[in-house]
Motif scaffolding. Structure first.
Motif, PDB file in Angstrom:
ATOM      1  N   ALA A  65       3.037  26.871 -74.094  1.00  0.00           N
ATOM      2  CA  ALA A  65       3.201  25.974 -75.237  1.00  0.00           C
ATOM      3  C   ALA A  65       2.349  24.726 -75.072  1.00  0.00           C
ATOM      4  CB  ALA A  65       4.672  25.601 -75.394  1.00  0.00           C
ATOM      5  N   SER A  66       2.389  24.145 -73.871  1.00  0.00           N
ATOM      6  CA  SER A  66       1.601  22.943 -73.610  1.00  0.00           C
ATOM      7  C   SER A  66       0.115  23.237 -73.701  1.00  0.00           C
ATOM      8  CB  SER A  66       1.952  22.389 -72.226  1.00  0.00           C
ATOM      9  OG  SER A  66       1.113  21.314 -71.891  1.00  0.00           O
ATOM     10  N   ARG A  67      -0.307  24.355 -73.099  1.00  0.00           N
ATOM     11  CA  ARG A  67      -1.726  24.694 -73.100  1.00  0.00           C
ATOM     12  C   ARG A  67      -2.213  25.080 -74.496  1.00  0.00           C
ATOM     13  NH1 ARG A  67      -4.592  22.861 -69.454  1.00  0.00           N
ATOM     14  NH2 ARG A  67      -3.447  23.861 -67.750  1.00  0.00           N
ATOM     15  N   ALA A  68      -1.345  25.736 -75.282  1.00  0.00           N
ATOM     16  CA  ALA A  68      -1.737  26.158 -76.625  1.00  0.00           C
ATOM     17  C   ALA A  68      -2.059  24.959 -77.505  1.00  0.00           C
ATOM     18  CB  ALA A  68      -0.627  26.997 -77.252  1.00  0.00           C
ATOM     19  N   VAL A  69      -1.225  23.929 -77.421  1.00  0.00           N
ATOM     20  CA  VAL A  69      -1.468  22.736 -78.224  1.00  0.00           C
ATOM     21  C   VAL A  69      -2.794  22.095 -77.840  1.00  0.00           C
ATOM     22  CG1 VAL A  69      -0.642  20.418 -78.736  1.00  0.00           C
ATOM     23  CG2 VAL A  69       0.982  22.309 -78.621  1.00  0.00           C
ATOM     24  N   GLU A  70      -3.065  22.050 -76.540  1.00  0.00           N
ATOM     25  CA  GLU A  70      -4.313  21.450 -76.072  1.00  0.00           C
ATOM     26  C   GLU A  70      -5.515  22.275 -76.528  1.00  0.00           C
ATOM     27  OE1 GLU A  70      -6.431  20.018 -71.885  1.00  0.00           O
ATOM     28  OE2 GLU A  70      -4.371  20.737 -71.904  1.00  0.00           O
ATOM     29  N   LEU A  71      -5.437  23.592 -76.410  1.00  0.00           N
ATOM     30  CA  LEU A  71      -6.549  24.453 -76.794  1.00  0.00           C
ATOM     31  C   LEU A  71      -6.811  24.401 -78.297  1.00  0.00           C
ATOM     32  CD1 LEU A  71      -5.793  27.580 -74.569  1.00  0.00           C
ATOM     33  CD2 LEU A  71      -7.703  25.986 -74.310  1.00  0.00           C
ATOM     34  N   LEU A  72      -5.741  24.397 -79.081  1.00  0.00           N
ATOM     35  CA  LEU A  72      -5.900  24.335 -80.532  1.00  0.00           C
ATOM     36  C   LEU A  72      -6.480  22.994 -80.964  1.00  0.00           C
ATOM     37  CD1 LEU A  72      -2.584  26.096 -81.579  1.00  0.00           C
ATOM     38  CD2 LEU A  72      -4.901  27.001 -81.854  1.00  0.00           C
ATOM     39  N   GLY A  73      -6.023  21.932 -80.289  1.00  0.00           N
ATOM     40  CA  GLY A  73      -6.583  20.619 -80.587  1.00  0.00           C
ATOM     41  C   GLY A  73      -8.067  20.563 -80.270  1.00  0.00           C
ATOM     42  N   LEU A  74      -8.455  21.187 -79.150  1.00  0.00           N
ATOM     43  CA  LEU A  74      -9.863  21.225 -78.768  1.00  0.00           C
ATOM     44  C   LEU A  74     -10.667  22.054 -79.765  1.00  0.00           C
ATOM     45  CD1 LEU A  74     -12.062  20.555 -76.736  1.00  0.00           C
ATOM     46  CD2 LEU A  74     -11.386  22.569 -75.424  1.00  0.00           C
ATOM     47  N   GLN A  75     -10.082  23.149 -80.225  1.00  0.00           N
ATOM     48  CA  GLN A  75     -10.771  23.978 -81.210  1.00  0.00           C
ATOM     49  C   GLN A  75     -10.997  23.214 -82.512  1.00  0.00           C
ATOM     50  OE1 GLN A  75      -8.476  26.964 -83.178  1.00  0.00           O
ATOM     51  NE2 GLN A  75     -10.213  28.336 -83.493  1.00  0.00           N
ATOM     52  N   ASP A  76      -9.935  22.573 -83.013  1.00  0.00           N
ATOM     53  CA  ASP A  76     -10.059  21.820 -84.263  1.00  0.00           C
ATOM     54  C   ASP A  76     -11.092  20.717 -84.128  1.00  0.00           C
ATOM     55  OD1 ASP A  76      -8.120  23.427 -85.357  1.00  0.00           O
ATOM     56  OD2 ASP A  76      -6.482  21.989 -85.053  1.00  0.00           O
ATOM     57  N   ARG A  77     -11.055  20.075 -82.966  1.00  0.00           N
ATOM     58  CA  ARG A  77     -11.990  18.980 -82.765  1.00  0.00           C
ATOM     59  C   ARG A  77     -13.426  19.492 -82.666  1.00  0.00           C
ATOM     60  NH1 ARG A  77     -12.710  16.232 -77.414  1.00  0.00           N
ATOM     61  NH2 ARG A  77     -14.522  14.971 -77.829  1.00  0.00           N
ATOM     62  N   THR A  78     -13.623  20.643 -82.031  1.00  0.00           N
ATOM     63  CA  THR A  78     -14.959  21.219 -81.919  1.00  0.00           C
ATOM     64  C   THR A  78     -15.526  21.557 -83.287  1.00  0.00           C
ATOM     65  OG1 THR A  78     -14.414  22.144 -79.747  1.00  0.00           O
ATOM     66  CG2 THR A  78     -16.307  23.088 -80.904  1.00  0.00           C
TER      67      THR A  78
END
Length: 318
Positions: A65-78
């Motif tokens: 859950a913690s990693r998913a939020v970080e990865l999705l945030g990175l994707q959106d930001r990219t």
């Protein structure tokens, strides 16, 4: 593991049920269950189970859950950065406390944007308690306000300015007839800005120290509005010293004497540590510590809003 699967799982975690996640994502419950099932199979972990009181997550599920939020945030930001780069623009997402956003951010952002013409700044107002999560999930690139309580190395914070908060009132206010005792202060009406509604910070700490009951607190949509009410004699306000000083010099306000009627706070700029911060965040972290930036912040009220409006997007988050 796909972004769609991670988004489905992260939404289940956030909302606490598959049904609510499906409604939020505008898909069927079967689709959400399928994505979660694929993650379970790939990772070899149940991730969560249903109980009478809701969902119970496994240690692996919580980690995902913690990693998913970080990865999705990175994707959106990219995605956003690629679009901005295609248009020849960069974006800095800055989160700030309400005090800083209202009184110091205009001057700082105006001066910073002058140095980086290819940069857009998105300013949003958040509680200081959320700063670390906003940075770790890459929701924002930098925060300005109190130092986040975080594990060393995760976030890099730099103190750049100490400030003072003063209790002020109109010269005609009865409180000015003598040095006010604590019980007298507690009985007054306090006209306050948004900072008073936060869970922590200098302003809430002052009100708690004085023992001012909520029934005596009137909270306005901005600190400037609260200060205007104080000038009209309708209560005591808490103001940044550099904001109140011109009104005190003109005789429109009086600083209340005493140890309890003043406090000191500090503003820090925080970015991700370990070389994970964006170049724009690194630039801001360096610039905010310069004398030129300090001068711009303290004189922020004199900078016309239209000067930097095209490069700044302001969002108020509750």
């Amino acid at each position: 593991m796909t972004p769609t699967q991670l988004r489905a799982f992260a939404t289940v975690v956030r909302l606490g049920s598959v049904k609510a996640a499906a409604e939020s994502l505008d898909v069927t419950e079967a689709a959400v269950s399928l994505h979660v099932g694929q993650l379970r199979k790939e990772l070899g972990d149940q991730l969560f189970s249903r109980t009478g009181s809701g969902l119970a997550f496994t240690p692996g599920g919580l980690r995902l859950a913690s990693r998913a939020v970080e990865l999705l945030g990175l994707q959106d930001r990219t995605v956003l950065e690629v679009r901005e780069a295609g248009a020849g623009r960069r974006l800095l997402r800055l989160a700030a406390s309400s005090l800083f956003a209202e009184h110091a951010a205009p001057g700082l952002i105006g001066r910073f944007a002058d140095r980086a013409r290819d940069l857009d700044v998105e300013l949003s107002v958040h509680r200081a308690a959320d700063f670390e999560q906003l940075l770790v999930t890459r929701t924002v690139d930098a925060t300005i306000g109190p130092r986040p309580a975080t594990t060393e190395g995760v976030v890099r914070s730099t103190l750049f300015l100490n400030y003072q908060i003063w209790a002020v009132a109109a010269p005609t206010h009865p409180i000015n007839r003598a040095t006010p005792a604590p019980n007298v202060l507690r009985d007054q009406v306090w006209v306050l800005g948004p900072a008073a509604a936060e869970d922590s910070g200098v302003v809430p700490a002052m009100l708690h120290r004085l023992g001012v009951p909520e029934s005596k607190q009137q909270i306005f949509q901005s600190h400037a509005a609260a200060l205007d009410e104080a000038k009209r004699g309708r209560g005591i306000a808490l103001a940044l010293s550099f904001v109140a000083q011109p009104d005190i010099a003109r005789g429109a306000l009086v600083q209340l004497p005493g140890r309890l009627t003043q406090a000191q706070g500090s503003w820090n700029v925080s970015i991700l540590g370990g070389g994970r911060a964006t170049p724009a965040a690194e630039e801001m972290a360096r610039f905010v510590t310069t004398p030129r930036a300090t001068q711009a912040m303290l004189r922020g009220r004199a900078i016309a809003h239209g000067r930097f409006k095209p490069a700044v997007h302001v969002t108020l988050w509750s």
